[in-house]
Design a protein around this motif. Structure first.
Motif, short mmCIF file in Angstrom:
data_model
loop_
_atom_site.label_atom_id
_atom_site.label_comp_id
_atom_site.label_asym_id
_atom_site.label_seq_id
_atom_site.Cartn_x
_atom_site.Cartn_y
_atom_site.Cartn_z
N ALA A 13 0.83 -1.21 0.00
CA ALA A 13 0.00 0.00 0.00
C ALA A 13 0.86 1.26 0.00
CB ALA A 13 -0.93 0.00 1.21
N GLY A 14 0.57 2.16 -0.92
CA GLY A 14 1.28 3.43 -1.02
C GLY A 14 2.60 3.35 -1.77
N GLY A 15 3.11 2.15 -2.00
CA GLY A 15 4.37 1.98 -2.72
C GLY A 15 4.14 1.63 -4.18
N ARG A 16 5.20 1.27 -4.84
CA ARG A 16 5.09 0.86 -6.23
C ARG A 16 4.66 -0.61 -6.29
NH1 ARG A 16 10.79 2.23 -8.61
NH2 ARG A 16 11.30 1.08 -6.74
N ASN A 17 3.79 -0.91 -7.23
CA ASN A 17 3.27 -2.27 -7.41
C ASN A 17 3.11 -2.56 -8.89
OD1 ASN A 17 2.61 -3.17 -4.54
ND2 ASN A 17 1.64 -1.16 -4.64
N TRP A 18 3.04 -3.85 -9.22
CA TRP A 18 2.86 -4.27 -10.60
C TRP A 18 1.40 -4.15 -11.00
CZ3 TRP A 18 6.71 -4.63 -13.76
CH2 TRP A 18 7.98 -4.89 -13.27
N THR A 19 1.16 -3.47 -12.12
CA THR A 19 -0.17 -3.40 -12.71
C THR A 19 -0.02 -3.71 -14.19
OG1 THR A 19 0.04 -1.03 -13.20
CG2 THR A 19 -0.95 -1.63 -11.08
N TYR A 20 -1.11 -4.07 -14.81
CA TYR A 20 -1.05 -4.35 -16.25
C TYR A 20 -2.12 -3.57 -16.99
CZ TYR A 20 -5.22 -7.32 -16.07
OH TYR A 20 -6.50 -7.77 -15.92
N SER A 21 -1.88 -3.41 -18.28
CA SER A 21 -2.89 -2.85 -19.17
C SER A 21 -2.82 -3.64 -20.47
CB SER A 21 -2.65 -1.36 -19.42
OG SER A 21 -1.41 -1.14 -20.06
N VAL A 22 -3.93 -3.69 -21.16
CA VAL A 22 -4.02 -4.35 -22.46
C VAL A 22 -4.47 -3.31 -23.46
CG1 VAL A 22 -5.07 -6.19 -23.83
CG2 VAL A 22 -4.55 -6.59 -21.41
N ARG B 268 -9.29 -6.91 -13.57
CA ARG B 268 -9.50 -8.23 -12.96
C ARG B 268 -8.15 -8.93 -12.85
NH1 ARG B 268 -12.87 -9.97 -18.18
NH2 ARG B 268 -13.17 -7.75 -18.12
N SER B 269 -8.15 -10.07 -12.26
CA SER B 269 -6.92 -10.85 -12.13
C SER B 269 -6.31 -11.12 -13.50
CB SER B 269 -7.22 -12.19 -11.43
OG SER B 269 -6.11 -13.06 -11.55
N ALA B 270 -5.00 -11.00 -13.59
CA ALA B 270 -4.30 -11.27 -14.86
C ALA B 270 -4.50 -12.71 -15.31
CB ALA B 270 -2.81 -10.96 -14.71
N ALA B 271 -4.84 -13.59 -14.37
CA ALA B 271 -5.02 -15.00 -14.70
C ALA B 271 -6.32 -15.26 -15.46
CB ALA B 271 -4.99 -15.85 -13.44
N ILE B 272 -7.24 -14.29 -15.47
CA ILE B 272 -8.49 -14.48 -16.22
C ILE B 272 -8.72 -13.38 -17.26
CG2 ILE B 272 -9.61 -15.82 -14.39
CD1 ILE B 272 -11.21 -13.24 -13.70
N ALA B 273 -7.84 -12.38 -17.31
CA ALA B 273 -7.98 -11.29 -18.28
C ALA B 273 -7.56 -11.81 -19.66
CB ALA B 273 -7.13 -10.10 -17.88
N PRO B 274 -8.45 -11.73 -20.65
CA PRO B 274 -8.15 -12.32 -21.96
C PRO B 274 -7.21 -11.47 -22.82
CG PRO B 274 -10.31 -11.29 -22.02
CD PRO B 274 -9.80 -11.15 -20.61
N VAL B 275 -6.45 -12.15 -23.67
CA VAL B 275 -5.64 -11.50 -24.71
C VAL B 275 -5.87 -12.25 -26.01
CG1 VAL B 275 -3.82 -10.59 -23.21
CG2 VAL B 275 -3.58 -12.86 -24.19
N LYS B 276 -5.60 -11.54 -27.11
CA LYS B 276 -5.74 -12.16 -28.43
C LYS B 276 -4.60 -11.67 -29.33
CE LYS B 276 -9.07 -8.63 -29.85
NZ LYS B 276 -8.50 -7.66 -28.96
N ASP B 277 -4.49 -12.26 -30.50
CA ASP B 277 -3.46 -11.85 -31.45
C ASP B 277 -3.44 -10.34 -31.61
OD1 ASP B 277 -3.11 -14.53 -31.88
OD2 ASP B 277 -3.64 -14.50 -34.00
N GLY B 278 -2.23 -9.77 -31.65
CA GLY B 278 -2.06 -8.35 -31.90
C GLY B 278 -2.18 -7.46 -30.68
N ARG C 148 -1.30 -5.65 -27.08
CA ARG C 148 -0.08 -5.16 -26.42
C ARG C 148 -0.35 -5.16 -24.92
NH1 ARG C 148 2.50 -0.15 -24.65
NH2 ARG C 148 4.72 -0.33 -25.07
N VAL C 149 0.41 -5.99 -24.20
CA VAL C 149 0.27 -6.10 -22.75
C VAL C 149 1.44 -5.37 -22.11
CG1 VAL C 149 0.17 -7.67 -20.78
CG2 VAL C 149 -0.92 -8.31 -22.94
N LEU C 150 1.15 -4.41 -21.26
CA LEU C 150 2.18 -3.64 -20.57
C LEU C 150 2.09 -3.94 -19.09
CD1 LEU C 150 4.34 -1.40 -20.33
CD2 LEU C 150 2.44 0.24 -20.23
N TRP C 151 3.17 -4.46 -18.53
CA TRP C 151 3.30 -4.64 -17.09
C TRP C 151 4.17 -3.49 -16.58
CZ3 TRP C 151 1.01 -7.94 -13.75
CH2 TRP C 151 0.29 -8.99 -14.30
#
Length: 157
Positions: A120-129, A136-146, A148-151
């Motif tokens: 809390a309050g510090g730097r943490n890993w987040t993602y965007s597609v 939602r959890s990265a384990a259920i967030a869908p991706v498809k061809d093309g 761009r996933v940024l961690w």
């Protein structure tokens, strides 16, 4: 006492100083032209994240700390989730290897590439597609061809 005659003085050599100067200059210039201790030419600059589009059948995965890109990989969308492509990229580069607690909707990424969340309050890993923050959890967030996933490892916004 006898006066010195012409035989007592060395002959004048008006060419000696210019010749010596020319020799010294030639050595200095020649020395600079020799390939001693020259650094090898720099390798061509590799494109940074976002400059190369993924090929069909690939997902681009990028890892950043603050605004610095550590690595970028293109991997197949194996598993079809954000976490699965991160794990696939981890097989190519240690910068992508995640540590995960839990599974499915409850999976939580604790660290990426050995860099752990700060809490809390510090730097943490987040993602965007494709520029959209994960919701939602990265384990259920869908991706498809093309895609761009940024961690990104950053402070909360």
């Amino acid at each position: 006492m006898t006066e010195p005659g012409p035989q007592d003085h060395p002959p004048a050599r008006p060419w000696a100083f210019p010749a010596l100067l020319a020799l010294v200059l030639a050595l200095v210039v020649g020395w600079r032209l020799l390939p001693f201790d020259r650094p090898a030419p720099a390798p061509p600059v590799q494109p940074l994240a976002g400059e190369v589009e993924p090929l069909p059948g690939e997902v681009e995965v990028v890892v950043q700390i603050d605004e610095t890109t550590l690595d970028q990989q293109h991997v197949p969308p194996t598993g079809g989730t954000v976490l699965a492509v991160l794990q696939a990229a981890g097989g190519e580069s240690p910068a992508f290897v995640p540590e995960v607690r839990g599974e499915g909707a409850g999976a939580f990424v604790l660290s990426v590439g050995g860099v752990a969340n700060e809490g809390a309050g510090g730097r943490n890993w987040t993602y965007s597609v494709n520029g959209q923050p994960g919701d939602r959890s990265a384990a259920i967030a869908p991706v498809k061809d093309g895609d761009r996933v940024l961690w990104k490892f950053t402070p909360p916004e």
